[in-house]
Scaffold this active site. Sequence first.
Site, PDB file in Angstrom:
ATOM      1  N   GLU A   1       0.855  -1.182   0.000  1.00 60.90           N
ATOM      2  CA  GLU A   1       0.000   0.000   0.000  1.00 60.90           C
ATOM      3  C   GLU A   1       0.895   1.238   0.000  1.00 60.90           C
ATOM      4  OE1 GLU A   1      -4.110   1.395   2.084  1.00 60.90           O
ATOM      5  OE2 GLU A   1      -2.503   0.834   3.435  1.00 60.90           O
TER       6      GLU A   1
ATOM      7  N   GLY B   1       2.776   2.025  11.120  1.00 58.99           N
ATOM      8  CA  GLY B   1       2.492   1.301  12.367  1.00 58.99           C
ATOM      9  C   GLY B   1       2.168  -0.146  12.099  1.00 58.99           C
ATOM     10  N   ALA B   2       1.364  -0.379  11.058  1.00 60.62           N
ATOM     11  CA  ALA B   2       0.933  -1.737  10.722  1.00 60.62           C
ATOM     12  C   ALA B   2       0.247  -1.703   9.364  1.00 60.62           C
ATOM     13  CB  ALA B   2      -0.041  -2.268  11.776  1.00 60.62           C
TER      14      ALA B   2
ATOM     15  N   GLU C   1      -2.805  -3.869   6.807  1.00 58.78           N
ATOM     16  CA  GLU C   1      -3.934  -4.791   6.891  1.00 58.78           C
ATOM     17  C   GLU C   1      -3.986  -5.872   5.826  1.00 58.78           C
ATOM     18  OE1 GLU C   1      -5.558  -1.140   4.515  1.00 58.78           O
ATOM     19  OE2 GLU C   1      -4.177  -1.470   6.163  1.00 58.78           O
ATOM     20  N   ASN C   2      -2.857  -6.241   5.200  1.00 61.15           N
ATOM     21  CA  ASN C   2      -2.890  -7.276   4.150  1.00 61.15           C
ATOM     22  C   ASN C   2      -3.860  -8.381   4.557  1.00 61.15           C
ATOM     23  OD1 ASN C   2      -0.387  -5.981   3.177  1.00 61.15           O
ATOM     24  ND2 ASN C   2       0.502  -6.993   4.950  1.00 61.15           N
TER      25      ASN C   2
ATOM     26  N   HIS D   1      -7.513  -1.967  14.762  1.00 56.55           N
ATOM     27  CA  HIS D   1      -7.543  -1.191  13.516  1.00 56.55           C
ATOM     28  C   HIS D   1      -7.339  -2.106  12.308  1.00 56.55           C
ATOM     29  CE1 HIS D   1      -6.623   2.654  11.277  1.00 56.55           C
ATOM     30  NE2 HIS D   1      -5.996   1.806  10.484  1.00 56.55           N
ATOM     31  N   GLU D   2      -6.291  -2.936  12.354  1.00 58.53           N
ATOM     32  CA  GLU D   2      -5.988  -3.793  11.183  1.00 58.53           C
ATOM     33  C   GLU D   2      -7.068  -4.850  10.983  1.00 58.53           C
ATOM     34  OE1 GLU D   2      -3.909  -2.413   9.414  1.00 58.53           O
ATOM     35  OE2 GLU D   2      -3.050  -1.198  11.015  1.00 58.53           O
TER      36      GLU D   2
END
Length: 910
Positions: free
Chosen positions: A170, A304-305, A307-308, A340-341
């Site tokens: 992303e 931070g992270a 979401e794949n 969140h993810e």
Amino acid sequence: MFPLLLVLFVSIHPSSGAQIPNQDQAKELPVATNGEPFPWDRMRLPVTISPLHYDLTIHPNLTSLDFTGVVRISLDVKEDTSIVILHAKQMHISNVVLLAPEGVRPLRVLEYPRSHQLALLSESVLTKGRKYEVQLEFAANLSDSFHGFYKGSYRTSSGEVRAIASTQFEATFARGAFPCFDEPAFKANFTIRIIREPRHIAISNMPKVKTVELPGGLLEDHFDTTVKMSTYLVAYIVSDFLSVSKTTKHGVKISVYAVPEKIDQTAFALDAAVKLLDFYDDYFDIPYPLPKQDLAAIPDFQSGAMENWGLTTYRETGLLFDPDRSSASDKLGITKVIAHELAHQWFGNLVTMEWWNDLWLNEGFAKFMEFISLDITYPELHVDDFFLGKCFEAMEVDSLSSSHPVSTPVENPTQIQEMFDDVSYDKGACILNMLRDFLSPEVFEIGIIRYLKRYSYQNTVNSHLWESLTDKWYSDDELDVKTIMDTWTLQEGFPLVTVEVKGREVRLSQERFLRTDDPSLTEGFLWQIPLTYMTSASNTVHRFLLKTKTDVLYLPEEVDWVKFNVNMSGYYMVHYAGEGWNSIIKLLQYNHTALSGNDRASLIQNVFQLVSVGKVRLDTALDLSLYLSKETQIMAVTQGFGELVPLYKLMEKRDMTVLENQMKGYIVDLFRDLIDRQEWSDSGSVSERVLRSYLLLFACVRNHPPCVAKATKLFNQWKDSDGTMSLPVDITMAVFVIGARAPEGWDFLFEKYRTSLQMSVKSRIKSAMTVTYLKDKLKWMMEQSLIGEVMKTQDLPDVVVSVGKNPHGYKLAWDFLRANWHTMIKKFDLGSHSVSYMVLGVTNQYSTREMLQEIRSFFDSLTEETGSKMRCIQQTYETIEDNIRWTDANFPLLEAWLNKHQHRPPHEDL
């Protein structure tokens, strides 16, 4: 994605099948690398062809740090054409063939690096409706940035450096890992195979189906085919990670992956992921569609992270938790980032925005769902105590004329990267919260479930969400959600509502809140504002939709005070004209608990922000701040600091020592009782513990004698024990900051930083080391973070910004940013949150014309390729100009007010 620390369709896709966008412009067509005309002249791909399925084989070599691969893409031909346009970036392409019903044929390839595009030219026409495949072989180096298919490494406790390769696609980086149609609307299924050495494992979005032995001792892992999804969600990792697993009550296997020596820090994240995935499964009333969900802690990770789908990736600090060494805020942070993810598995992955202009549909929702989900699954975290802070952060950016609408046209990769900001995430979440409050949580929940079910595996735009939230059976007087919400998503900024009470009459007016001295920039803005208010006469929350520039409300009786924007559930500020602020100051002074903590926090924020636009005098805002000596609620206390501390931060960069020390003294006096009441332990609720860390750190940095004495004693004991003594976690920042002041203390902390495997401990030590007075150490930390061996380059933005906030380091940080600009934009990417965070973090406390000139001359010397057009540069200029205006107007007032109040006990009545 979780940063640390978005109307129109961006470029309407042409619907015709013409290969050359416009015959008249043929002479202006871009030129391919071989000198031929390139047959496509837009950033966005044509829609004549879309992918149905990718067969992807990747072979990374972790010794030579490169990779090769082959991809076969099944095509859906929507118009007759002889050209396939797709994306590839910085890779060597070879052996490109078309697999057609009549056999295999080679294709000619043209490359246009500027748009990261390839054109595959066929001698015969690909006919609409027939099935074709293209196959391409490719090779590239593993990226040494933090995106695409990139290399990472970590050091074991014995000092061995081990390599890993992982992905971050992303927003526009899948094209750097394999040739693809790299836009979110081109959803397809992916069947992935990864070739690796036996000493490594490979993981991807889907479970592994089988492993095949290849000649030369290599292994090939075959993964199950994914659901239909966008390229930016594809993920794979080759590493020596270990994992722990559990199964949710809905039968999904959850695994957490980490480097072997940190696998014992994964239990908390594993339990949180199980609990949260089950929550979302029930809340959205749509089963999580994959058989597994992996969470991987990546040693080198920029955001931070991410979401794949089925393989979410995190910074190690965002996932790893040690019950004995991690703080209350670590627990809160890790739980929020997982929430969140996992929310993204529905918002973003299952239903995806059509184009990046509506990124907020992904990110605003995921940010909002962090709070909704944790409120129910982890009530003990009191996540509500922290939501308002997100709205204040968004308003900071959104009050500048360089802000942008939540939904805003974007075209190129730099503009797309810039969408990952506080407006998309935090403002997005705050306007959703306002809408939920307005419609009621029940109606809102029904609407979002309807949205997710209606658009599963599809792409959406803003209006799809508003239609789903407009309940046709709701009432006779149907609410027009779209008309209301278009005013919040299609125009930038937010409203300031001015309230004037005359007897029973309440006069209302709205205008754009904007920090500028150009009034023309506030014209033409009108919002539909869901107002809420309460009065001294009743605790009932009254509601009123303000649709016009001005309006009048009538109260049933005269009242002592009125408070608008109850709990600040609305994304707007309020100015109480006439005697309004005086009545609120009286109320706070004599009976502050008549209002909620969030209401008090919003009054503090509103009154100080109104000073900056000349609506309220500074002494009125400071008079209101006096009540803070009685405040105990985290949001109101931290907002008090948030408005008062920047005032002396401006002075630290000017020669104003006397006034600066007066201001610092006032703040310490104001909170002295609260600071002195703090226990040096880990007792209390999460909010109490987070507040304790905050207060003790502030008191020690400000040299409050009891704090310095206690911290010095504890640091010496901890150092004498060679770091084995167990300190209460909540007080470690205060202790480390005092220790870092002396060279030998700083060196000891660095040694502990270097050898610790506890991510939260490392993170706190690193932060404390940036607060030192020792300029050579500050410079060394920035240099080492850029090199990335003893300090991770992923932490460089935090280090540079912390040094920039240090009164002994602000000039060092600016000089470092300037000197290393070109290296940093390569590493962190133009437009990225990391770059804008550094630019704003290092410059936002300057308030002199000389410094503005120095900053301007540097940024003006850049080209568009090196970032001159980035929004954060405009924001920097505006912020410094605003600081200059503020200091010119208010420093004399501030001095007079402090002189008057210096010798009064802060809690004496006004």
